[in-house]
Scaffold this motif. Sequence first.
Motif, short mmCIF file in Angstrom:
data_model
loop_
_atom_site.label_atom_id
_atom_site.label_comp_id
_atom_site.label_asym_id
_atom_site.label_seq_id
_atom_site.Cartn_x
_atom_site.Cartn_y
_atom_site.Cartn_z
N TYR A 38 0.82 -1.21 0.00
CA TYR A 38 0.00 0.00 0.00
C TYR A 38 0.86 1.26 0.00
O TYR A 38 1.95 1.27 0.55
N GLN A 39 0.30 2.30 -0.62
CA GLN A 39 0.84 3.64 -0.44
C GLN A 39 -0.01 4.25 0.67
O GLN A 39 -1.23 4.38 0.54
N THR A 40 0.63 4.61 1.77
CA THR A 40 -0.11 4.95 2.98
C THR A 40 0.04 6.42 3.35
O THR A 40 1.16 6.95 3.45
N PHE A 41 -1.11 7.07 3.57
CA PHE A 41 -1.15 8.44 4.08
C PHE A 41 -1.83 8.41 5.44
O PHE A 41 -2.93 7.87 5.58
N ILE A 42 -1.17 8.98 6.44
CA ILE A 42 -1.73 9.03 7.80
C ILE A 42 -1.82 10.49 8.20
O ILE A 42 -0.81 11.19 8.27
N MET A 43 -3.04 10.92 8.43
CA MET A 43 -3.30 12.35 8.62
C MET A 43 -3.67 12.68 10.06
O MET A 43 -4.48 11.98 10.67
N ILE A 44 -3.07 13.75 10.57
CA ILE A 44 -3.49 14.31 11.85
C ILE A 44 -4.53 15.38 11.52
O ILE A 44 -4.20 16.43 10.95
N ALA A 45 -5.80 15.08 11.84
CA ALA A 45 -6.93 15.88 11.35
C ALA A 45 -7.21 17.05 12.29
O ALA A 45 -8.24 17.09 12.98
N ASP A 46 -6.31 18.03 12.28
CA ASP A 46 -6.47 19.17 13.20
C ASP A 46 -7.62 20.08 12.80
O ASP A 46 -8.30 20.64 13.66
N MET A 47 -7.88 20.23 11.50
CA MET A 47 -9.00 21.06 11.06
C MET A 47 -10.32 20.45 11.53
O MET A 47 -11.22 21.16 11.98
N GLN A 48 -10.42 19.15 11.44
CA GLN A 48 -11.65 18.50 11.88
C GLN A 48 -11.80 18.63 13.39
O GLN A 48 -12.90 18.85 13.91
N ILE A 83 3.15 10.91 6.82
CA ILE A 83 2.42 11.48 7.95
C ILE A 83 2.22 12.97 7.67
O ILE A 83 3.19 13.70 7.48
N LEU A 84 0.98 13.41 7.63
CA LEU A 84 0.68 14.79 7.25
C LEU A 84 -0.25 15.46 8.23
O LEU A 84 -0.94 14.79 9.02
N VAL A 85 -0.28 16.78 8.18
CA VAL A 85 -1.16 17.58 9.02
C VAL A 85 -2.22 18.21 8.13
O VAL A 85 -1.90 18.93 7.17
N GLN A 86 -3.47 17.97 8.45
CA GLN A 86 -4.58 18.37 7.60
C GLN A 86 -4.56 19.85 7.24
O GLN A 86 -4.75 20.22 6.07
N SER A 87 -4.31 20.72 8.22
CA SER A 87 -4.38 22.16 7.97
C SER A 87 -3.28 22.66 7.05
O SER A 87 -3.35 23.78 6.54
N GLN A 88 -2.26 21.84 6.84
CA GLN A 88 -1.13 22.24 6.00
C GLN A 88 -1.31 21.84 4.54
O GLN A 88 -0.38 21.99 3.74
N ILE A 89 -2.50 21.34 4.20
CA ILE A 89 -2.79 20.92 2.82
C ILE A 89 -3.91 21.82 2.29
O ILE A 89 -5.11 21.49 2.38
N PRO A 90 -3.58 23.01 1.74
CA PRO A 90 -4.61 23.96 1.31
C PRO A 90 -5.60 23.39 0.30
O PRO A 90 -6.77 23.80 0.29
N ALA A 91 -5.18 22.47 -0.52
CA ALA A 91 -6.08 21.91 -1.54
C ALA A 91 -7.32 21.28 -0.93
O ALA A 91 -8.39 21.25 -1.55
N LEU A 92 -7.20 20.78 0.29
CA LEU A 92 -8.34 20.13 0.93
C LEU A 92 -9.50 21.11 1.12
O LEU A 92 -10.67 20.72 1.01
N ASN A 93 -9.18 22.37 1.39
CA ASN A 93 -10.23 23.36 1.61
C ASN A 93 -11.00 23.64 0.32
O ASN A 93 -12.24 23.72 0.34
#
Length: 341
Positions: A38-48, A83-93
């Motif tokens: 698998y290609q794995t993305f694990i997100m810390i969902a701070d915006m949520q 491992i990523l932080v949700q708020s640091q991915i502007p495209a999600l908004n």
Amino acid sequence: MADKHVILTADRPTGKLHIGHYIGSLRNRVKLQNSGDYQTFIMIADMQALTDNARDPEKIRRSLIEVALDYLAVGIDPEKSTILVQSQIPALNELTMHYMNIVSVSRLERNPTVKTEIRQKSFGQSVPAGFLMYPVSQTADITAFKADTVPVGDDQEPMMEQAREIVRSFNHIYNKEVLVEPYGVFPPKGEGRLPGLDGNAKMSKSLNNAIYLADDPDTMQKKVMSMYTDPNHIHVEDPGQIEGNTVFTYLDAFDPDKAKVAELKAQYQHGGLGDVKIKRYLNEVLQAEFEPIRQRRAEFAKDPDHVLQILKAGSEKANQVANQTLQEVRDAIGINYFKNL
């Protein structure tokens, strides 16, 4: 990477993670990560997390590093998982905004998971708009990385179904197969959820009934010795119940010696095995399982800046993937006005 399934998992940073998280998802994430399939993305969902903690942002900031430490301690490897932080991915908004335009408020209000959480949090008519839109935001998180595999608990199936609805609607409206339909991977029936120390079906910080990955040996032992067992098992010689007995539920989850557990269950049911003795045995099992995790956590905690660098690097990598998806979404809608200039 193209032939691999893509996984997205996430946790809200509202406190340290506990051993219920470990059983429910963390242990399996490490296994999937190490399989190489698998290609794995694990997100810390701070915006949520901010949707119902907007007035206490310090709680989220403080918890961010704690969750990251727990990830690294259990064996999440930043060389194998992003491992990523949700708020640091502007495209999600922006993706969230596009998806909000193709889903109705009434549909969101009918989502069983959302309805349950609104009731549990006693929002009434004052539910934050961001909280109500959680299924849309979650869809943005999943589709940004074209994840087709999303390990979740049973209570998240309505969320996954709504995500698939949004994906199908988008692809149909714009007549392009841009987005990938995600499917939930659920734990085997009866597994994946660890009861609280008090016997409550849910282990949580708010109920003060959890053992945390960061707990020191003495704290863990005290918590184990306070665990709920069979209230009618008053004397050692009394026959005891193992159904609903938290100690045996934990032994089933953590003790690799299944024959030993079966023997203890038989002895407890027959009579002649005291609660103190069985709790001491459980403590030995848990200490053996979590001592290496505690040690790794302590080592990473010595250099918090390094942990932040890991999150920064993962977020930058994730940004590249999410931005590519966003460009494809803009192309499908037809709003990449300046693409060729």
